[in-house]
Design a protein around this motif. Structure first.
Motif, PDB file in Angstrom:
ATOM      1  N   LYS A 127      39.455  43.633  36.895  1.00  0.00           N
ATOM      2  CA  LYS A 127      40.954  43.790  36.085  1.00  0.00           C
ATOM      3  C   LYS A 127      42.048  43.194  37.010  1.00  0.00           C
ATOM      4  N   VAL A 128      42.911  42.987  36.563  1.00  0.00           N
ATOM      5  CA  VAL A 128      44.306  42.495  37.174  1.00  0.00           C
ATOM      6  C   VAL A 128      44.849  43.817  37.903  1.00  0.00           C
ATOM      7  N   LYS A 129      45.234  43.650  39.020  1.00  0.00           N
ATOM      8  CA  LYS A 129      45.814  44.905  40.004  1.00  0.00           C
ATOM      9  C   LYS A 129      44.635  46.001  40.356  1.00  0.00           C
ATOM     10  N   GLN A 130      43.112  45.762  40.016  1.00  0.00           N
ATOM     11  CA  GLN A 130      42.266  46.485  40.281  1.00  0.00           C
ATOM     12  C   GLN A 130      42.349  46.416  42.154  1.00  0.00           C
ATOM     13  N   LYS A 131      41.897  47.670  42.703  1.00  0.00           N
ATOM     14  CA  LYS A 131      41.871  47.663  44.091  1.00  0.00           C
ATOM     15  C   LYS A 131      40.442  47.025  44.484  1.00  0.00           C
ATOM     16  N   ARG A 145      46.869  38.210  39.628  1.00  0.00           N
ATOM     17  CA  ARG A 145      46.574  37.453  38.267  1.00  0.00           C
ATOM     18  C   ARG A 145      45.974  36.193  38.750  1.00  0.00           C
ATOM     19  N   ASN A 146      46.880  35.850  39.387  1.00  0.00           N
ATOM     20  CA  ASN A 146      46.534  33.923  39.785  1.00  0.00           C
ATOM     21  C   ASN A 146      45.051  33.908  40.210  1.00  0.00           C
ATOM     22  N   ILE A 147      44.491  35.104  40.927  1.00  0.00           N
ATOM     23  CA  ILE A 147      43.005  35.081  41.634  1.00  0.00           C
ATOM     24  C   ILE A 147      42.125  35.170  40.568  1.00  0.00           C
ATOM     25  N   PHE A 148      42.612  36.457  39.456  1.00  0.00           N
ATOM     26  CA  PHE A 148      41.877  36.646  38.545  1.00  0.00           C
ATOM     27  C   PHE A 148      41.347  35.488  37.614  1.00  0.00           C
TER      28      PHE A 148
END
Length: 370
Positions: A127-131, A145-148
């Motif tokens: 998920k976005v901002k997941q470590k 987000r751009n990589i997700f």
């Protein structure tokens, strides 16, 4: 602990599996099964080197009366190579119980080693901002987000059963003049390492590719960070030769994250599909084998072997010979890579990895073809 299902081998008859294996040979130049038996059961008298050997080669042999020749090894390493080759010439039989035992050990070690959906990052397991922790550093980044958005929506390896037969292709020069290409392409799933060339070597290495790896360092070294149009064009041309998935270890090091958007956005072709390997899966494979003696960072090839055991009924290796010489009937030199002039890498413990692979071969867990 995550449990794993029994190997779905018996959906076909045992006879079918045996027939399938008989089409794949440890020496890809051998076509006739009777010839295989003759080669593997030959006596020492039958293995005499050619009589027209040069003085430089004949010096490795004890003086002979013309009927018996023995190797006089200069050092322990050469003797070890000869023993390796001798072991690999013997008939091989798959051991389903041993394979299942190794799978169970992997699964019980860490859950992602028993869950095929954790091999590749996708939008259902992130998920976005997941470590995201890098493989070789303890630092973490918050997944941008751009990589997700580049991740596939679901697991691209999703399937109800394992692949029946898989080939993992190393890059050793031992593949040259092997004529293994047809055998390799018969497998249901083919793993390849680091953008190894195919078309000009197709007789020896085949053309089929289901999952091919690309180290981000190649983007810097070979394609100059994809800054110029000419490099982008070459990048597109090179990776378009592969089908299936292009697997990139996107999070080996913290700095790799800056190359990832460029790796995805610069490719304009329809195949292969670029995906990011799960760094936690890679780390777990590395930790598992570290506890079994492999203390240096794993090579990509060895990681793929462990992954193949997880997703395949049978695993066959080609091009795994991390030595610069062979000792068969005659002594011969072996290139480090079959497709370039790269020299031996000391980052990985190739000899120690091969020692493990030889033991897995003897146990019937995988088969090494040379």
């Amino acid at each position: 602990m995550t449990s794993i299902e029994p190997v779905p081998l018996y959906r076909d008859t045992i006879g079918t599996m045996v027939d399938h294996r008989e089409t794949l040979h440890a020496n890809c130049l051998i076509i006739d099964d009777e010839e295989v038996k003759q080669n593997t059961n030959s006596t020492l008298h039958d293995q005499s080197p050619p009589t027209n050997m040069t003085n430089g080669t004949i010096s490795h042999l004890l003086p002979s009366n013309g009927t018996l020749k023995l190797w006089k090894f200069n050092d322990v390493e050469n003797q070890q190579l000869y023993l390796y080759e001798s072991l690999l010439k013997h008939n091989w039989t798959v051991d389903l119980k041993a394979i299942q035992t190794l799978r169970q050990q992997l699964s019980e070690y860490r859950s992602e080693l028993g869950d095929r959906s954790e091999i590749i990052l996708h939008q259902r397991n992130t998920k976005v901002k997941q470590k995201i922790y890098s493989v070789f550093r303890k630092s973490a980044i918050a997944l941008p987000r751009n990589i997700f958005n580049f991740f596939p929506k679901t697991d691209p390896l999703n399937q109800e059963t394992r692949y029946r037969s898989c080939a993992v292709i190393g890059n050793s020069g031992v593949l040259l003049n092997s004529s293994c290409g047809n055998d390799i392409d018969k497998h249901d799933f083919v793993f390849r390492c680091n953008l190894a060339s195919l078309s000009q070597f197709k007789i020896d290495v085949g053309m089929k590719s289901s999952l091919t790896t690309m180290n981000p360092s190649l983007v810097a070294r070979t394609y100059k960070e994809l800054k110029k149009a000419e490099d982008v064009r070459q990048y597109n041309q090179d990776i378009s030769q592969y089908d299936g998935l292009l697997w990139v270890p996107c999070f080996n090091y913290p700095g790799d994250i800056y190359r990832i958007p460029k790796i995805f956005s610069s490719f304009k072709g329809k195949k292969p599909k670029i995906v990011c390997g799960n760094p936690q899966h890679f780390r777990s494979v590395m930790d598992f084998w570290k506890e079994r003696g492999l203390t240096n960072p794993l090579s990509t090839g060895f990681y793929l072997v462990s992954t193949a055991v997880q997703v395949c009924d049978e695993v066959h290796l080609y091009g795994f010979w991390p030595f610069l010489e062979r000792y068969g009937d005659i002594k011969s030199d072996v290139m480090y890579h079959y497709f370039d002039n790269m020299t031996l890498s000391h980052v990985h413990s190739m000899d120690e990895e091969f020692n493990i692979l030889i033991q897995l071969h003897i146990r019937g867990i995988l088969r090494i073809n040379i």
